[in-house]
Scaffold this motif. Structure first.
Motif, PDB file in Angstrom:
ATOM      1  N   ASP A  42      76.836  72.324  65.161  1.00 25.61           N
ATOM      2  CA  ASP A  42      76.146  73.047  66.231  1.00 25.61           C
ATOM      3  C   ASP A  42      75.752  74.459  65.828  1.00 25.61           C
ATOM      4  OD1 ASP A  42      76.535  70.859  67.711  1.00 25.61           O
ATOM      5  OD2 ASP A  42      78.229  71.655  68.864  1.00 25.61           O
ATOM      6  N   ALA A  43      76.365  74.959  64.753  1.00 23.80           N
ATOM      7  CA  ALA A  43      76.023  76.321  64.317  1.00 23.80           C
ATOM      8  C   ALA A  43      74.722  76.339  63.511  1.00 23.80           C
ATOM      9  CB  ALA A  43      77.165  76.902  63.484  1.00 23.80           C
ATOM     10  N   LEU A  44      74.036  75.207  63.474  1.00 25.99           N
ATOM     11  CA  LEU A  44      72.774  75.160  62.723  1.00 25.99           C
ATOM     12  C   LEU A  44      71.603  74.868  63.663  1.00 25.99           C
ATOM     13  CD1 LEU A  44      73.429  73.116  59.441  1.00 25.99           C
ATOM     14  CD2 LEU A  44      72.982  75.550  59.657  1.00 25.99           C
ATOM     15  N   PRO A  45      71.143  75.878  64.391  1.00 22.66           N
ATOM     16  CA  PRO A  45      70.039  75.624  65.317  1.00 22.66           C
ATOM     17  C   PRO A  45      68.673  75.899  64.675  1.00 22.66           C
ATOM     18  CG  PRO A  45      70.860  77.819  65.634  1.00 22.66           C
ATOM     19  CD  PRO A  45      71.574  77.272  64.432  1.00 22.66           C
ATOM     20  N   GLY A  46      67.629  75.390  65.268  1.00 22.53           N
ATOM     21  CA  GLY A  46      66.267  75.858  64.989  1.00 22.53           C
ATOM     22  C   GLY A  46      65.753  75.767  63.576  1.00 22.53           C
ATOM     23  N   THR A  47      65.637  76.940  62.937  1.00 24.69           N
ATOM     24  CA  THR A  47      64.978  76.993  61.640  1.00 24.69           C
ATOM     25  C   THR A  47      65.946  77.422  60.544  1.00 24.69           C
ATOM     26  OG1 THR A  47      64.317  79.255  62.163  1.00 24.69           O
ATOM     27  CG2 THR A  47      62.684  77.523  62.571  1.00 24.69           C
ATOM     28  N   LEU A  48      65.731  76.884  59.358  1.00 20.52           N
ATOM     29  CA  LEU A  48      66.618  77.184  58.226  1.00 20.52           C
ATOM     30  C   LEU A  48      65.773  77.391  56.975  1.00 20.52           C
ATOM     31  CD1 LEU A  48      69.931  75.410  57.318  1.00 20.52           C
ATOM     32  CD2 LEU A  48      68.143  75.554  55.585  1.00 20.52           C
ATOM     33  N   LEU A  49      66.098  78.448  56.248  1.00 23.75           N
ATOM     34  CA  LEU A  49      65.455  78.724  54.958  1.00 23.75           C
ATOM     35  C   LEU A  49      66.473  78.471  53.855  1.00 23.75           C
ATOM     36  CD1 LEU A  49      63.192  80.076  53.147  1.00 23.75           C
ATOM     37  CD2 LEU A  49      64.369  82.249  53.579  1.00 23.75           C
ATOM     38  N   ASP A  50      66.157  77.564  52.934  1.00 21.03           N
ATOM     39  CA  ASP A  50      67.029  77.345  51.769  1.00 21.03           C
ATOM     40  C   ASP A  50      66.458  78.176  50.624  1.00 21.03           C
ATOM     41  OD1 ASP A  50      69.052  76.358  50.168  1.00 21.03           O
ATOM     42  OD2 ASP A  50      68.004  74.489  49.701  1.00 21.03           O
ATOM     43  N   HIS A  77      66.569  81.239  61.702  1.00 17.78           N
ATOM     44  CA  HIS A  77      67.900  81.385  62.298  1.00 17.78           C
ATOM     45  C   HIS A  77      68.971  81.446  61.199  1.00 17.78           C
ATOM     46  CE1 HIS A  77      65.798  79.467  65.848  1.00 17.78           C
ATOM     47  NE2 HIS A  77      66.309  80.569  66.344  1.00 17.78           N
ATOM     48  N   THR A  78      68.811  80.566  60.215  1.00 17.98           N
ATOM     49  CA  THR A  78      69.828  80.446  59.166  1.00 17.98           C
ATOM     50  C   THR A  78      69.170  80.547  57.794  1.00 17.98           C
ATOM     51  OG1 THR A  78      71.037  78.883  60.562  1.00 17.98           O
ATOM     52  CG2 THR A  78      71.599  78.885  58.219  1.00 17.98           C
ATOM     53  N   VAL A  79      69.837  81.244  56.869  1.00 18.96           N
ATOM     54  CA  VAL A  79      69.416  81.210  55.456  1.00 18.96           C
ATOM     55  C   VAL A  79      70.587  80.681  54.635  1.00 18.96           C
ATOM     56  CG1 VAL A  79      68.615  82.555  53.472  1.00 18.96           C
ATOM     57  CG2 VAL A  79      67.819  83.150  55.761  1.00 18.96           C
ATOM     58  N   THR A  80      70.326  79.660  53.817  1.00 11.65           N
ATOM     59  CA  THR A  80      71.379  79.131  52.942  1.00 11.65           C
ATOM     60  C   THR A  80      71.137  79.576  51.507  1.00 11.65           C
ATOM     61  OG1 THR A  80      70.091  77.073  52.730  1.00 11.65           O
ATOM     62  CG2 THR A  80      71.888  77.058  54.309  1.00 11.65           C
ATOM     63  N   LEU A  81      72.256  79.772  50.800  1.00 12.61           N
ATOM     64  CA  LEU A  81      72.208  80.168  49.381  1.00 12.61           C
ATOM     65  C   LEU A  81      73.250  79.360  48.625  1.00 12.61           C
ATOM     66  CD1 LEU A  81      72.421  84.055  49.623  1.00 12.61           C
ATOM     67  CD2 LEU A  81      70.501  82.827  48.658  1.00 12.61           C
ATOM     68  N   ARG A  82      72.843  78.709  47.559  1.00 15.76           N
ATOM     69  CA  ARG A  82      73.814  78.021  46.707  1.00 15.76           C
ATOM     70  C   ARG A  82      73.398  78.205  45.257  1.00 15.76           C
ATOM     71  NH1 ARG A  82      74.120  72.439  44.575  1.00 15.76           N
ATOM     72  NH2 ARG A  82      76.303  71.919  44.205  1.00 15.76           N
ATOM     73  N   ALA A  83      74.308  78.729  44.474  1.00 17.72           N
ATOM     74  CA  ALA A  83      74.106  78.866  43.029  1.00 17.72           C
ATOM     75  C   ALA A  83      72.827  79.618  42.672  1.00 17.72           C
ATOM     76  CB  ALA A  83      74.098  77.484  42.370  1.00 17.72           C
ATOM     77  N   VAL A  84      72.496  80.624  43.460  1.00 13.07           N
ATOM     78  CA  VAL A  84      71.300  81.409  43.142  1.00 13.07           C
ATOM     79  C   VAL A  84      71.712  82.558  42.227  1.00 13.07           C
ATOM     80  CG1 VAL A  84      69.426  82.790  44.091  1.00 13.07           C
ATOM     81  CG2 VAL A  84      70.201  80.770  45.307  1.00 13.07           C
ATOM     82  N   ASP A  85      70.972  82.717  41.131  1.00 11.40           N
ATOM     83  CA  ASP A  85      71.306  83.783  40.188  1.00 11.40           C
ATOM     84  C   ASP A  85      70.909  85.143  40.779  1.00 11.40           C
ATOM     85  OD1 ASP A  85      69.125  82.049  39.888  1.00 11.40           O
ATOM     86  OD2 ASP A  85      68.342  83.261  38.268  1.00 11.40           O
ATOM     87  N   LYS A  86      71.361  86.206  40.146  1.00 11.80           N
ATOM     88  CA  LYS A  86      71.132  87.578  40.645  1.00 11.80           C
ATOM     89  C   LYS A  86      71.488  87.643  42.138  1.00 11.80           C
ATOM     90  CE  LYS A  86      67.572  88.839  37.325  1.00 11.80           C
ATOM     91  NZ  LYS A  86      66.291  88.153  37.158  1.00 11.80           N
TER      92      LYS A  86
END
Ligand SMILES: C[S@@+](CC[C@H](N)C(=O)[O-])C[C@H]1O[C@@H](n2cnc3c(N)ncnc32)[C@H](O)[C@@H]1O
Length: 202
Positions: free
Chosen positions: A70-78, A141-150
């Protein structure tokens, strides 16, 4: 012939997501086939075996999708989606979220477009380029980050685009964008040192 039988994908994913519905399983099987085939000729991920791709890439991403719920509403940027993690599994798991997969490398973005097309993902789009180049008023609403350099630069870009929260899939919670507060931090299954961290705008 699929790279792995669906029964094997299901059992590899059991520590991360259980139960798993048959539609999602068949979509993941198609995604895995594409990933293995493309990875043989263009370097999309350093993880080479299909079993590890399922565990690490699919498993971690689906663990995030399920736990955030439920904490993932609307729009998400990966941000820095690479071969689609965690954005594509999240889009498959939660069809009500609108996901933007941002990737600056052309070959990876081309792969992402192929994934979106082949899987018929109507709730995902691909942004080819650095996220800093998105229109300045484009927020998520949400931005996710995984294994991004710098990481420092990436966190700043994430903070500038997240209206509600950032989600980090990483080994450390030592850095956050300014103005964000940690809300939860859960260890990822089958890992000693990887965490799913959710930080909200304070
Ligand atoms: C190591 S890969 C990880 C990909 C994926 N998140 C994963 O966990 O498998 C990091 C990706 O982030 C992309 N990237 C880094 N900074 C970016 C930015 N500011 N905008 C868009 N893409 C970025 C890189 O091109 C690279 O493909």
């Amino acid at each position: 012939m699929p790279v792995l039988p669906e029964t094997e994908i299901k059992s590899l994913l059991a520590p991360y997501l259980s139960p798993i519905n048959s539609t999602l399983l068949s979509q993941l099987s198609g995604y895995l086939d594409l990933l293995v085939r493309w990875n043989a000729r263009t370097n999309l991920t350093a993880i080479r075996t299909p079993e590890e791709m399922v565990r690490r890439h699919f498993g971690e991403s689906l663990f995030a999708a399920q736990n955030l719920g439920d904490a993932l509403p609307g729009t998400l940027l990966d941000l820095g989606s690479g071969a689609g993690f965690p954005g594509v599994p999240i889009a498959l798991f939660q069809p009500t979220i609108s996901v933007t997969l941002a990737e600056s490398q052309n070959k990876k973005a081309t792969f992402l477009r192929e994934v979106v097309r082949t899987l018929g993902l109507t709730n995902a789009e691909v942004w080819v380029g650095r996220v800093e180049g998105l229109p300045t008023d484009r927020m998520f609403h949400t931005v996710t980050l995984r294994a991004v350099d710098k990481m420092e630069v990436a966190l700043e870009a994430a903070g500038a685009r997240a209206s509600r929260q950032v989600i980090l899939l990483s080994t450390s919670a030592s850095q956050l964008p300014p103005g964000f507060i940690v809300r939860s931090n859960i260890r990822i299954p089958e890992s000693e040192s990887r965490f799913l961290l959710r930080a909200e705008r304070g």
